[in-house]
Design a protein around this motif. Sequence first.
Motif, PDB file in Angstrom:
ATOM      1  N   LEU A  92     -15.600   3.504   3.231  1.00  0.00           N
ATOM      2  CA  LEU A  92     -15.214   4.651   2.424  1.00  0.00           C
ATOM      3  C   LEU A  92     -15.196   4.271   0.957  1.00  0.00           C
ATOM      4  O   LEU A  92     -14.892   3.133   0.584  1.00  0.00           O
ATOM      5  CB  LEU A  92     -13.827   5.138   2.848  1.00  0.00           C
ATOM      6  N   ARG A 115      -6.717  -2.047   1.053  1.00  0.00           N
ATOM      7  CA  ARG A 115      -7.665  -0.949   0.867  1.00  0.00           C
ATOM      8  C   ARG A 115      -9.041  -1.318   1.431  1.00  0.00           C
ATOM      9  O   ARG A 115      -9.736  -0.461   1.990  1.00  0.00           O
ATOM     10  CB  ARG A 115      -7.743  -0.575  -0.611  1.00  0.00           C
ATOM     11  N   GLU A 116      -9.435  -2.565   1.252  1.00  0.00           N
ATOM     12  CA  GLU A 116     -10.721  -2.984   1.808  1.00  0.00           C
ATOM     13  C   GLU A 116     -10.737  -2.826   3.324  1.00  0.00           C
ATOM     14  O   GLU A 116     -11.725  -2.384   3.904  1.00  0.00           O
ATOM     15  CB  GLU A 116     -10.984  -4.463   1.441  1.00  0.00           C
ATOM     16  N   LEU A 126     -11.201   7.270   0.535  1.00  0.00           N
ATOM     17  CA  LEU A 126     -10.025   6.599   1.100  1.00  0.00           C
ATOM     18  C   LEU A 126      -8.741   7.275   0.641  1.00  0.00           C
ATOM     19  O   LEU A 126      -7.827   7.517   1.451  1.00  0.00           O
ATOM     20  CB  LEU A 126     -10.031   5.127   0.688  1.00  0.00           C
ATOM     21  N   LEU A 156       0.823  -1.205   0.000  1.00  0.00           N
ATOM     22  CA  LEU A 156       0.000   0.000   0.000  1.00  0.00           C
ATOM     23  C   LEU A 156       0.860   1.258   0.000  1.00  0.00           C
ATOM     24  O   LEU A 156       0.585   2.218  -0.731  1.00  0.00           O
ATOM     25  CB  LEU A 156      -0.914  -0.003   1.229  1.00  0.00           C
ATOM     26  N   LEU A 173      -8.822  -0.797   5.084  1.00  0.00           N
ATOM     27  CA  LEU A 173      -8.750   0.621   5.457  1.00  0.00           C
ATOM     28  C   LEU A 173     -10.079   1.328   5.211  1.00  0.00           C
ATOM     29  O   LEU A 173     -10.406   2.300   5.900  1.00  0.00           O
ATOM     30  CB  LEU A 173      -7.621   1.312   4.673  1.00  0.00           C
ATOM     31  N   ARG A 174     -10.830   0.866   4.236  1.00  0.00           N
ATOM     32  CA  ARG A 174     -12.162   1.458   4.011  1.00  0.00           C
ATOM     33  C   ARG A 174     -13.013   1.350   5.272  1.00  0.00           C
ATOM     34  O   ARG A 174     -13.745   2.268   5.637  1.00  0.00           O
ATOM     35  CB  ARG A 174     -12.887   0.709   2.885  1.00  0.00           C
ATOM     36  N   ARG A 175     -12.910   0.199   5.902  1.00  0.00           N
ATOM     37  CA  ARG A 175     -13.693  -0.014   7.119  1.00  0.00           C
ATOM     38  C   ARG A 175     -13.064   0.699   8.309  1.00  0.00           C
ATOM     39  O   ARG A 175     -13.750   1.361   9.091  1.00  0.00           O
ATOM     40  CB  ARG A 175     -13.808  -1.513   7.424  1.00  0.00           C
TER      41      ARG A 175
END
Lengths: 170, 141
Positions: B9, A150-151, B14, A118, A153-155
């Motif tokens: 997000l 990313r999935e 994000l 990332l 971190l979205r949460r």
Amino acid sequence: MRAKVKIEDAFDRYHEAVFDFAYRLTRSSDLAEDITQECFLALVRAPQRFDPERGTLRAYLFAIVRNLALKNYRDQRPAEPTESHELELSADPRPVLEISSAVGDAVAELPHLQQEALILFQYEGLALEEIAQVLGTDVGTVKSRLHRARERLRRELAPYRNVGGIHGTV
Amino acid sequence: MEPFEKDELSDAELDHILRSWSAPAAPARIRAAVFPASSTPWWKRFLTMSIPVPLPVAFCLAFLIAAGVWRWTRPVAPVAPQVLVKTQRVEVPVVQDRVVTKYVYRNAPVAQSAVHSVGFDELRPVAELRPRIIRNGNAKN
């Protein structure tokens, strides 16, 4: 003499990115400074180890940084966090004014392989092929790690949606 | 379960939040650490160069230098006259006093010593005692 000039050019060109990558991996300015220094000293001592046919100089330097940071990571942390490990945020994170620190915490809590993929993609702007060279893996694996990072971190960062002023104010 | 915490997000959100994580700039001293000799002239490097020496070796060197200085600076003592001892072999003639010749016969019986052969049993008193006076200075009597 010519090789030395090239190394100095490489330093001028990449040392900021190398330091940035090292800092985001370690979250320590002192450690990032040491790693950056060691990285370029390794290039000064053995410039012949860099093979342009195997990848770019930037990818080579980032790979050195990754190895040094990984060594430090293994020395400092007792155990690798599992893929299912969830970040424990406070119930109401909005009072946290330093969102930069919160994002750093969230990225740091990622599994290490996802974390470095990332950072290389999001902050250092490397292409997927270059990331694969740095991490010593294939592009598909890089994509998978990026997707999972990313999935997650979205949460994890969803509570901070409005803190950053995207859709409103705090 | 609050919907606020379960929301996810979007990609744009994000990316926006991730960009808020800033990193400090690289310190300028890294260059000096990586290329220490690039900005310093050779004579300055020569004057300021250092060689790591183990402490015992340093002590030995200091002791030798101090001993050398002490020996070089102390006053010279008057030199005593040297005594030369020379050994020389001298041949000295020796006058032969007398020659003792002893004949030994191969088949003769082995003679025993008189001291061992004579015992008290063999001593007998003389039958007649004839004293003889020898005067002093008379060589014929």
